[in-house]
Structures are given as structure tokens and as C-alpha cells.
Design an enzyme around this catalytic site. Sequence first.
Site: not given
Length: 337
Positions: A166-167, A246-248, A272, A277, A295
Site C-alpha cells: 500500500g505504501i 521509511t520501512a524499518r 526515517d 531507535e 521516524h
Amino acid sequence: MPRVMICGDLVWAHKECEEMFKGVADIVVMDSSNRADFLTNLKSGGKYEGIVGLYRHNISADSIGVFDKEIINALVPSVKWIAHNGAGYDQIDVQACKENGIFVSNTPGAVDDATATTALYLMISALRQYSKAERDVRAGLWKSQLRSGNAHDATGRTLAILGLGGIGMRLAELAHAFPMRIVYHNRRKVEDAPAWCEYFPAERLDEMLSIADVLSVHVPLKKETEGLVGEKMIRTLKKGAIIVNTARGKVIDEGAMIRALEDGHLGAVGIDVYPNEPDVNPRLFEFPNATLLPHMGTETCDSQKKMEIRALTNLRDFLVKGKGSDIVPEMTPKSRM
């Protein structure tokens, strides 16, 4: 009435939550300050005893830790549904849930716009040097440290998307408007993808990487995807290419990425997410061609409310219909990247 738990932040959908569960279930708010207290109160006589399902937000990990095998085993036998708020669910031991008959749902779709626009920003910033330009203007340097030879238009360039979910699909739609050429790799072709999304199967992955000006990463973090974007994949990209993530953080071999920034193989990065983190590798701060965000993918009130409502809806549907939607792929016969 059955009891359900709110485990972690519920910020925007308090009214909706009250309306959804009125006459359906009693709501218990998880207020344990540590794991030991949480586990104790799941036992007979504890304040969480007998909960049948729960809404979970990652912020709960700050007090009770991730949902590992220890916590999953403590939820047995009463809990049958974990409605996770978020597209990524790497903080939940899904295999342990599956073994114990606990369904896990997430919130795909609700995060698509916010995360895709974050990726779009990171891509444009990396192409145009916008992050460095802002830092310079705040330092009173104006454009004295910028070189137009290091900046590029998005129009006409090739965006490679690793994981057209979707992203990834929403980013493809946004980038196609420039227009950019859109190519992608999944384990299987996305049958409903538009014709302008060019599919590259595994045997052509190197070919896709070699033509990419930008590689945007959109695969979930699983054991088999940790370090997926490694030395070989990065070096197969053309010299000067850009990586956006922007995933992990752990999907990319951070060491390999940093080496490619050091020797100039990568032209820039837009990041991101990070492996550990909220800690960020200080080496990344040394690169003026790195656009870094903390993030921010879903950090909008609009998307966060949609995510909360979607997770709560899955939990309510479990109670009312016997099953919610958005069950994570590992619990279904087929899954795809």
C-alpha cells in the site's frame, strides 16, 4: 460482558472507542509501569484477568517491553486477538501468537498517505540537497556551500520500489506525476498494479537496481528481510543513486550504506527509520547529503486517528463477528513482500 485492554496510547479516538464498545465490552486500560507488574496482573485475581483481546500501540514497549514469547505466553488462554496499531508489527512475536491461537491484526492502508509522502519528501530532499540547504541558511551561509552539480530534478528519473504494498503503491502514484519511471520488485507481481509500474522478478532484480536513480524501501521487517538491502544490492545500484528508507532500519545493512556514502557510490540518502531507535548512528550526521528524520512516517493527527479507529474496529469485529480484518500475512496461507 467480555473485557478488552487498551495497551499503549489512544490519543485521537477516545470518543469513537467509547461508542464502539458501549454494550459490547468493558475496557481496561493498561497502566503497569513495568513488565513484572503487567505479568502479575494478567494472572488470576489481577486487574487484567480474563481479557479476551487488546488494542496495542508500540509506546507500550517503553514500560512493559515488546510482545515477546514471555508476554504472549502470559496472555494465554484468555486473549484471542491483538489489534496492533501500526503497519509494522515487528515488536510482536507473531509465531508465538500463531502457536497459541492468538490472531494479530495491523493497520495497513491507514498509514499509506502519511508514510508515502514522507518517502516523497526524503526523495526530493536527497535529489535537490534541500536538507543541507536548510541547515546552511540557518547558519547564515546562504548558498555558498551548495553545488548545483549535486542537485537533480525528479522528472525523468527512475524510481525503484522494493515492496509494492500500500505504501509503495501510493509513493508510485505520487512520483509518477512528475513523471518518473516506476519500476518495482516483489516476490510476486502485483496483478492490479497499473501498466506504468514495471515489474522486475527476482531473476531481474540486479537489472532493476542498475537502472535506478532512487531505491525506496518498503518491505516489512522479518527475520528473512533483516539486512536485505546489503553490500551486494547497494553496489549493484548505479553510482550516484539514492536510497530512501521509511520501512524499518534493520532492513538495510547500515554499515554497507555508510561505506557507500563514504566512497561516493551513493549520491545521497533519505532516512526515517534506524536499527536501534531512538539512537541514531552518529556517523550519519557526518554526511551533508543525508536527509534524516526521527521516524516521522505516520506522525500526523489525521493518519494516527485513522490508525486508532482501524485497530479498534478490528478488535470490535472480533468480539461482534468472531473475526476482525487485517490479519497479518504470516497467519494466512500466502504472504508476499
